[in-house]
Design an enzyme around this catalytic site. Sequence first.
Site, PDB file in Angstrom:
ATOM      1  N   ASP A 173       1.247  -7.695   2.324  1.00  0.00           N
ATOM      2  CA  ASP A 173       1.359  -6.262   2.046  1.00  0.00           C
ATOM      3  C   ASP A 173       2.826  -5.819   1.836  1.00  0.00           C
ATOM      4  OD1 ASP A 173       0.880  -3.573   1.785  1.00  0.00           O
ATOM      5  OD2 ASP A 173      -0.419  -3.421   3.539  1.00  0.00           O
ATOM      6  N   SER A 190       3.925   2.222   8.465  1.00  0.00           N
ATOM      7  CA  SER A 190       3.729   1.226   7.423  1.00  0.00           C
ATOM      8  C   SER A 190       5.037   0.947   6.713  1.00  0.00           C
ATOM      9  CB  SER A 190       2.727   1.712   6.397  1.00  0.00           C
ATOM     10  OG  SER A 190       1.449   1.403   6.829  1.00  0.00           O
ATOM     11  N   HIS A 245       0.822  -1.217   0.000  1.00  0.00           N
ATOM     12  CA  HIS A 245       0.000   0.000   0.000  1.00  0.00           C
ATOM     13  C   HIS A 245       0.854   1.265   0.000  1.00  0.00           C
ATOM     14  CE1 HIS A 245       0.161  -0.087   4.546  1.00  0.00           C
ATOM     15  NE2 HIS A 245       0.088   1.215   4.390  1.00  0.00           N
TER      16      HIS A 245
HETATM   17  N1  ARG Z   1      -4.563   0.520   7.418  1.00  0.00           N
HETATM   18  C1  ARG Z   1      -3.278   0.522   6.817  1.00  0.00           C
HETATM   19  C2  ARG Z   1      -2.671   1.921   6.905  1.00  0.00           C
HETATM   20  O1  ARG Z   1      -3.172   2.753   7.590  1.00  0.00           O
HETATM   21  C3  ARG Z   1      -3.315  -0.004   5.426  1.00  0.00           C
HETATM   22  C4  ARG Z   1      -4.011   0.856   4.437  1.00  0.00           C
HETATM   23  C5  ARG Z   1      -4.031   0.383   3.033  1.00  0.00           C
HETATM   24  N2  ARG Z   1      -4.939  -0.677   2.760  1.00  0.00           N
HETATM   25  C6  ARG Z   1      -6.251  -0.516   2.421  1.00  0.00           C
HETATM   26  N3  ARG Z   1      -6.990  -1.578   2.267  1.00  0.00           N
HETATM   27  N4  ARG Z   1      -6.804   0.657   2.236  1.00  0.00           N
HETATM   28  O2  ARG Z   1      -1.987   2.440   6.074  1.00  0.00           O
HETATM   29  N1  GLU Z   2      -1.128   1.365   7.612  1.00  0.00           N
HETATM   30  C1  GLU Z   2      -0.580   2.444   8.393  1.00  0.00           C
HETATM   31  C2  GLU Z   2       0.405   3.318   7.631  1.00  0.00           C
HETATM   32  O1  GLU Z   2       0.287   3.639   6.523  1.00  0.00           O
HETATM   33  C3  GLU Z   2       0.051   1.899   9.591  1.00  0.00           C
HETATM   34  C4  GLU Z   2      -1.035   1.508  10.443  1.00  0.00           C
HETATM   35  C5  GLU Z   2      -1.147   2.423  11.611  1.00  0.00           C
HETATM   36  O2  GLU Z   2      -1.742   3.497  11.513  1.00  0.00           O
HETATM   37  O3  GLU Z   2      -0.614   1.983  12.613  1.00  0.00           O
HETATM   38  O4  GLU Z   2       1.300   3.861   8.157  1.00  0.00           O
END
Ligand code: ARG
Ligand code: GLU
Length: 668
Positions: A212, A603, A86
């Site tokens: 990921d 991330s 991502h």
């Molecule tokens: N929650 C994770 C973050 O904050 C992954 C986000 C990307 N994935 C998604 N399905 N939108 O970045």
């Molecule tokens: N998916 C998140 C990012 O882009 C990390 C998840 C979080 O917020 O801890 O940094």
Amino acid sequence: MTIRKIAAALAAIALLLPAVRADEGMWLPMLISQRIEHMHEKGFTLGAEDIYSINQASLKDAVVLFGGGCTGEVVSPEGLLFTNHHCGYGQIQKHSSVEHDYLRDGFWALSREEELPNPGLSVKFLEYMQDVTAEVSSASDGQAAIDSLVTAAETAGKGLSASVEEFYYGNQYFLFVYKEFTDVRLVGAPPSSIGKFGGDTDNWMWPRHTGDFSIFRIYAGPDNEPAEYSEDNVPYRPKKYFRISTAGVQEGDFTFIYGFPGSTREYVTSDEVRYIGEISDPAKIALRTMRLEIMKKYMDSSQDLRIRYSSKYASVSNAWKKWQGEAGGIERNGTVAEKEAYEAGFAGWAAGTRYDGLLDRLDSLYKVLEPLNFAREYTYETALTVELPGFATAYCNAAEEDREELASDFYKDWWLPLDKECFIAVMGAYAENVPEKFRPAYFDSSMVRYGSIPAWADAVFGGDLSKGELTDAADDPAYAFRKAFADHYNNVLLPEYRRINGEITALYKDYMRGQMEFEPDKAFYPDANLTLRVAYGNVAGYAPADGVWYKPVSTLNGIMEKDNPDIFDYDVPQKLRELYATGLYDDVPVCFIATNHTSGGNSGSPVIDADGNLIGLNFDRVWEGTMSDIAFDPAFCRNICLDIRYLLFVMDKVCGAGALLNELEFAE
Ligand code: ARG
Ligand code: GLU
């Protein structure tokens, strides 16, 4: 059990609690010697100088800020870099088209020549950091002192960029000096059915089965220094790269995350927590729900629209879901009441000290800020999200020579009926929820002029720009719309917000110092601000609800349990099904969770074991714990990591990119 035994058991449990609590914290690498003893108690075997050193290569030299919002790590002597799928998503998407759909099918460069350049992408290594509190606070002009520190640092070498950041609301300042590389090429990415498996359905959730990851390579000039993209550039030879351990993880194992968390607010008042949990999050969630439903309707109708909007959808949905977990966690944990009790204790202690009355002053300022901040956030989430008007301004503001590319990028991924429907939805909500005194006059005059929001939408989406004709962009109705709201946002709402918030921050500076004096034995860590941090903890399951226990590791079995060709997010690639059918790979580990205190920006961060080896890539948190940006709860806060063994399995067995593995170095 006898009463005495029960009492002893309870006492033993009570003793365990402080140890668990101590997993909270995002520590500054330069000061990690203050935590190293505790890290050793938890199982870490290396020293503070192995984590951060200015005298020798240390782990920090293998960690990068990737693209300004993620973390990545160097894993080979030839500049190979791992980060999340991502995090590389925007780049993978840019190289994709209906004919070459790298998002859907994955991408692998089989030779160096095939690695794809990414203009605009850069990675930054932290060269060093330095406490400059004395220089900044003693200067008559703090900003001038900061500017000269930055200039001095940046002119000391090639490709250096520097900044001075505030910690603890300005009680402390550090200078950060980075080396920035701008030639970063895409090497590989799995298909989205692996890299984004579970999609937005599983996002922020456990049990998780997302592969990921994506892979890049840093290039440098022949002198190994940063250089603009050129065919003559060569793979960067890093000072340090991670060795990989495939030994695997179990409940209780030590883990350490090294990366760039973006923003947390751990020391704010109960008023602010109440606003976030009860007002701001719910309002923003409702607005995004409308936009997501509209996007989804169009994306489900065509493969072309799915590609155009996949990246936009993911980013709108991401915070939307996080806020739901955050608001829920604040409510579940009674964080507002907890903060109120803390504040009562603080106020009692503060009586007669220099902090006397501080919380009351904060409280009355906050009452002025809140409605203004609500209008500011609401404007940002409505009028400023409409795409065509946003493009109109960007186009007019861009330099002549950049305009063509800007326009082709925009139109490639835009769909008028979708954008227009979002306009009608969000502006309807705006009309209902933003009081007149916070609206631009343009809003009310347009409502008079057009009579309704749909009629207004016809006008905004009826100009030449909506047809892709760019001759008179500045006279276009879409431009006028954006300009009115952006001007109002930038010249009215934002300055007023900043003025009051500045007064609040000045009081927070005192409140922060007060809290440290109030609890002299507590180890404080500064709020996240996209600077490099260390978070350490252990692999651990958790109980999301009464009667439920989540194990800390997931396997390929779970992917096959979710497999469903009719559900886009759960459509397992055929190759993976075939591998599974051999019966050899059931227990291939996929993801694991741990108690590390992380946030957005972490991330792609390396997940490091007790011996300093790479065992995974951080990519998410569980949503029962996303309020950790405000209050860390050891019972619920877990970060989610991709197991490095799944990454290796996917590269080798699923994607046939095993040749790249030869570059990696494995711990025995
Ligand atoms: N929650 C994770 C973050 O904050 C992954 C986000 C990307 N994935 C998604 N399905 N939108 O970045
Ligand atoms: N998916 C998140 C990012 O882009 C990390 C998840 C979080 O917020 O801890 O940094």
